[in-house]
Write a protein that holds these residues in place. Structure first.
Motif, PDB file in Angstrom:
ATOM      1  N   VAL A  62       0.846  -1.184   0.000  1.00  0.00           N
ATOM      2  CA  VAL A  62       0.000   0.000   0.000  1.00  0.00           C
ATOM      3  C   VAL A  62       0.882   1.235   0.000  1.00  0.00           C
ATOM      4  O   VAL A  62       1.829   1.323   0.777  1.00  0.00           O
ATOM      5  CB  VAL A  62      -0.932   0.014   1.236  1.00  0.00           C
ATOM      6  CG1 VAL A  62      -1.771   1.267   1.269  1.00  0.00           C
ATOM      7  CG2 VAL A  62      -1.819  -1.226   1.251  1.00  0.00           C
ATOM      8  N   HIS A  63       0.581   2.184  -0.875  1.00  0.00           N
ATOM      9  CA  HIS A  63       1.298   3.455  -0.920  1.00  0.00           C
ATOM     10  C   HIS A  63       0.322   4.550  -0.527  1.00  0.00           C
ATOM     11  O   HIS A  63      -0.767   4.660  -1.096  1.00  0.00           O
ATOM     12  CB  HIS A  63       1.851   3.724  -2.328  1.00  0.00           C
ATOM     13  CG  HIS A  63       2.850   2.702  -2.751  1.00  0.00           C
ATOM     14  ND1 HIS A  63       4.182   2.822  -2.460  1.00  0.00           N
ATOM     15  CD2 HIS A  63       2.709   1.528  -3.405  1.00  0.00           C
ATOM     16  CE1 HIS A  63       4.819   1.773  -2.927  1.00  0.00           C
ATOM     17  NE2 HIS A  63       3.945   0.970  -3.508  1.00  0.00           N
ATOM     18  N   GLY A  64       0.697   5.356   0.445  1.00  0.00           N
ATOM     19  CA  GLY A  64      -0.189   6.421   0.903  1.00  0.00           C
ATOM     20  C   GLY A  64      -1.231   5.893   1.871  1.00  0.00           C
ATOM     21  O   GLY A  64      -1.222   4.723   2.258  1.00  0.00           O
ATOM     22  N   THR A  65      -2.133   6.760   2.259  1.00  0.00           N
ATOM     23  CA  THR A  65      -3.192   6.403   3.190  1.00  0.00           C
ATOM     24  C   THR A  65      -4.513   6.910   2.636  1.00  0.00           C
ATOM     25  O   THR A  65      -4.675   8.102   2.396  1.00  0.00           O
ATOM     26  CB  THR A  65      -2.951   7.046   4.577  1.00  0.00           C
ATOM     27  OG1 THR A  65      -1.678   6.625   5.058  1.00  0.00           O
ATOM     28  CG2 THR A  65      -4.025   6.648   5.567  1.00  0.00           C
ATOM     29  N   SER A  66      -5.427   5.991   2.421  1.00  0.00           N
ATOM     30  CA  SER A  66      -6.785   6.392   2.058  1.00  0.00           C
ATOM     31  C   SER A  66      -7.645   6.273   3.315  1.00  0.00           C
ATOM     32  O   SER A  66      -7.317   5.535   4.238  1.00  0.00           O
ATOM     33  CB  SER A  66      -7.332   5.531   0.923  1.00  0.00           C
ATOM     34  OG  SER A  66      -7.347   4.171   1.290  1.00  0.00           O
ATOM     35  N   GLU A  67      -8.723   7.037   3.333  1.00  0.00           N
ATOM     36  CA  GLU A  67      -9.617   7.029   4.489  1.00  0.00           C
ATOM     37  C   GLU A  67     -11.056   6.984   4.012  1.00  0.00           C
ATOM     38  O   GLU A  67     -11.387   7.579   2.995  1.00  0.00           O
ATOM     39  CB  GLU A  67      -9.467   8.317   5.312  1.00  0.00           C
ATOM     40  CG  GLU A  67      -8.115   8.555   5.895  1.00  0.00           C
ATOM     41  CD  GLU A  67      -8.045   9.914   6.563  1.00  0.00           C
ATOM     42  OE1 GLU A  67      -8.292   9.988   7.776  1.00  0.00           O
ATOM     43  OE2 GLU A  67      -7.761  10.902   5.850  1.00  0.00           O
ATOM     44  N   VAL A  68     -11.893   6.303   4.771  1.00  0.00           N
ATOM     45  CA  VAL A  68     -13.329   6.343   4.565  1.00  0.00           C
ATOM     46  C   VAL A  68     -13.926   7.038   5.776  1.00  0.00           C
ATOM     47  O   VAL A  68     -13.643   6.662   6.917  1.00  0.00           O
ATOM     48  CB  VAL A  68     -13.939   4.926   4.431  1.00  0.00           C
ATOM     49  CG1 VAL A  68     -15.457   4.998   4.346  1.00  0.00           C
ATOM     50  CG2 VAL A  68     -13.361   4.215   3.228  1.00  0.00           C
ATOM     51  N   ILE A  69     -14.722   8.069   5.523  1.00  0.00           N
ATOM     52  CA  ILE A  69     -15.385   8.815   6.592  1.00  0.00           C
ATOM     53  C   ILE A  69     -16.889   8.682   6.408  1.00  0.00           C
ATOM     54  O   ILE A  69     -17.405   8.887   5.302  1.00  0.00           O
ATOM     55  CB  ILE A  69     -14.999  10.317   6.542  1.00  0.00           C
ATOM     56  CG1 ILE A  69     -13.486  10.513   6.614  1.00  0.00           C
ATOM     57  CG2 ILE A  69     -15.745  11.116   7.608  1.00  0.00           C
ATOM     58  CD1 ILE A  69     -12.859  10.224   7.947  1.00  0.00           C
ATOM     59  N   LEU A 116     -17.774  11.663  13.328  1.00  0.00           N
ATOM     60  CA  LEU A 116     -17.327  11.039  12.091  1.00  0.00           C
ATOM     61  C   LEU A 116     -16.765   9.661  12.408  1.00  0.00           C
ATOM     62  O   LEU A 116     -15.954   9.509  13.318  1.00  0.00           O
ATOM     63  CB  LEU A 116     -16.244  11.894  11.422  1.00  0.00           C
ATOM     64  CG  LEU A 116     -16.617  13.332  11.076  1.00  0.00           C
ATOM     65  CD1 LEU A 116     -15.400  14.073  10.539  1.00  0.00           C
ATOM     66  CD2 LEU A 116     -17.764  13.369  10.075  1.00  0.00           C
ATOM     67  N   PHE A 117     -17.190   8.666  11.657  1.00  0.00           N
ATOM     68  CA  PHE A 117     -16.646   7.313  11.770  1.00  0.00           C
ATOM     69  C   PHE A 117     -15.592   7.177  10.682  1.00  0.00           C
ATOM     70  O   PHE A 117     -15.851   7.455   9.517  1.00  0.00           O
ATOM     71  CB  PHE A 117     -17.767   6.279  11.569  1.00  0.00           C
ATOM     72  CG  PHE A 117     -17.293   4.858  11.600  1.00  0.00           C
ATOM     73  CD1 PHE A 117     -17.036   4.231  12.809  1.00  0.00           C
ATOM     74  CD2 PHE A 117     -17.111   4.148  10.430  1.00  0.00           C
ATOM     75  CE1 PHE A 117     -16.599   2.919  12.843  1.00  0.00           C
ATOM     76  CE2 PHE A 117     -16.673   2.832  10.452  1.00  0.00           C
ATOM     77  CZ  PHE A 117     -16.418   2.227  11.660  1.00  0.00           C
ATOM     78  N   GLU A 118     -14.378   6.762  11.053  1.00  0.00           N
ATOM     79  CA  GLU A 118     -13.261   6.722  10.114  1.00  0.00           C
ATOM     80  C   GLU A 118     -12.703   5.311   9.998  1.00  0.00           C
ATOM     81  O   GLU A 118     -12.546   4.623  10.999  1.00  0.00           O
ATOM     82  CB  GLU A 118     -12.157   7.663  10.608  1.00  0.00           C
ATOM     83  CG  GLU A 118     -10.904   7.661   9.759  1.00  0.00           C
ATOM     84  CD  GLU A 118      -9.831   8.584  10.316  1.00  0.00           C
ATOM     85  OE1 GLU A 118      -9.858   9.777   9.984  1.00  0.00           O
ATOM     86  OE2 GLU A 118      -8.980   8.102  11.080  1.00  0.00           O
ATOM     87  N   VAL A 119     -12.392   4.916   8.768  1.00  0.00           N
ATOM     88  CA  VAL A 119     -11.717   3.651   8.503  1.00  0.00           C
ATOM     89  C   VAL A 119     -10.507   3.962   7.637  1.00  0.00           C
ATOM     90  O   VAL A 119     -10.633   4.650   6.619  1.00  0.00           O
ATOM     91  CB  VAL A 119     -12.638   2.664   7.748  1.00  0.00           C
ATOM     92  CG1 VAL A 119     -11.894   1.370   7.435  1.00  0.00           C
ATOM     93  CG2 VAL A 119     -13.908   2.390   8.528  1.00  0.00           C
ATOM     94  N   LYS A 120      -9.327   3.490   8.058  1.00  0.00           N
ATOM     95  CA  LYS A 120      -8.130   3.644   7.229  1.00  0.00           C
ATOM     96  C   LYS A 120      -7.152   2.531   7.557  1.00  0.00           C
ATOM     97  O   LYS A 120      -7.318   1.805   8.534  1.00  0.00           O
ATOM     98  CB  LYS A 120      -7.487   5.017   7.393  1.00  0.00           C
ATOM     99  CG  LYS A 120      -6.931   5.335   8.757  1.00  0.00           C
ATOM    100  CD  LYS A 120      -6.353   6.734   8.748  1.00  0.00           C
ATOM    101  CE  LYS A 120      -5.939   7.172  10.116  1.00  0.00           C
ATOM    102  NZ  LYS A 120      -5.448   8.549  10.104  1.00  0.00           N
ATOM    103  N   GLN A 121      -6.111   2.416   6.719  1.00  0.00           N
ATOM    104  CA  GLN A 121      -5.123   1.377   6.937  1.00  0.00           C
ATOM    105  C   GLN A 121      -4.386   1.621   8.240  1.00  0.00           C
ATOM    106  O   GLN A 121      -4.111   2.754   8.603  1.00  0.00           O
ATOM    107  CB  GLN A 121      -4.084   1.352   5.798  1.00  0.00           C
ATOM    108  CG  GLN A 121      -4.632   0.971   4.461  1.00  0.00           C
ATOM    109  CD  GLN A 121      -5.010   2.177   3.620  1.00  0.00           C
ATOM    110  OE1 GLN A 121      -4.900   3.312   4.046  1.00  0.00           O
ATOM    111  NE2 GLN A 121      -5.497   1.928   2.422  1.00  0.00           N
TER     112      GLN A 121
END
Length: 141
Positions: A62-69, A116-121
């Motif tokens: 994985v490169h970088g960080t994506s987030e789901v909010i 806010l509910f957050e999901v990330k690596q």
């Protein structure tokens, strides 16, 4: 208003915004297969089942960080920036809206008490994966 919006800067996708009211009739994945974070709506009919299963230990790079909010309470404005820290656009997020943040930068301004509910690596590394920058001056907002 489009219930699913892809926000880009040139050829670089910054975010996928999914409005709370989007309810497709059939399973639909939004993100391309090469994204590090996949997002879609999976639709099942009454009486359907998901067969019990395990996820196998697949090594992924994985490169970088994506987030789901996900907005669980309140409302806010998300400001989306390109890689040069220039403001690209802003969007109002309301209860039930979902945003997948992919590239560039982002900031949030709360219009009400907001959860806010957050999901990330993971693992979480605090500020080691962030670079903060000054937001542009706004005209009264």
């Amino acid at each position: 208003m489009n219930p699913v919006e892809i926000i880009s800067s040139g050829d670089t996708p910054l975010a996928y915004l999914i409005r709370a009211g989007w309810m497709p009739d059939a399973t639909q994945f939004l993100t391309p297969d090469h994204f590090g974070q996949q997002m879609g709506m999976i639709v099942y009919g009454e009486g359907s089942a998901i067969v019990p299963h395990l996820h196998l230990p697949v090594v992924r790079e994985v490169h970088g960080t994506s987030e789901v909010i996900v907005v669980r309470k309140g409302e806010c404005v998300v400001d989306l920036y390109d890689e040069s820290k220039r403001l690209v656009t802003s969007r109002l997020l309301q209860l039930g809206d979902i945003i997948l943040l992919l590239g560039g930068g982002h900031g949030f301004r709360m219009n009400a008490d907001t959860v806010l509910f957050e999901v990330k690596q993971g693992p979480y590394v605090g500020m080691k994966d962030k670079e903060r920058f000054e937001a542009p001056v706004r005209n009264g907002t």
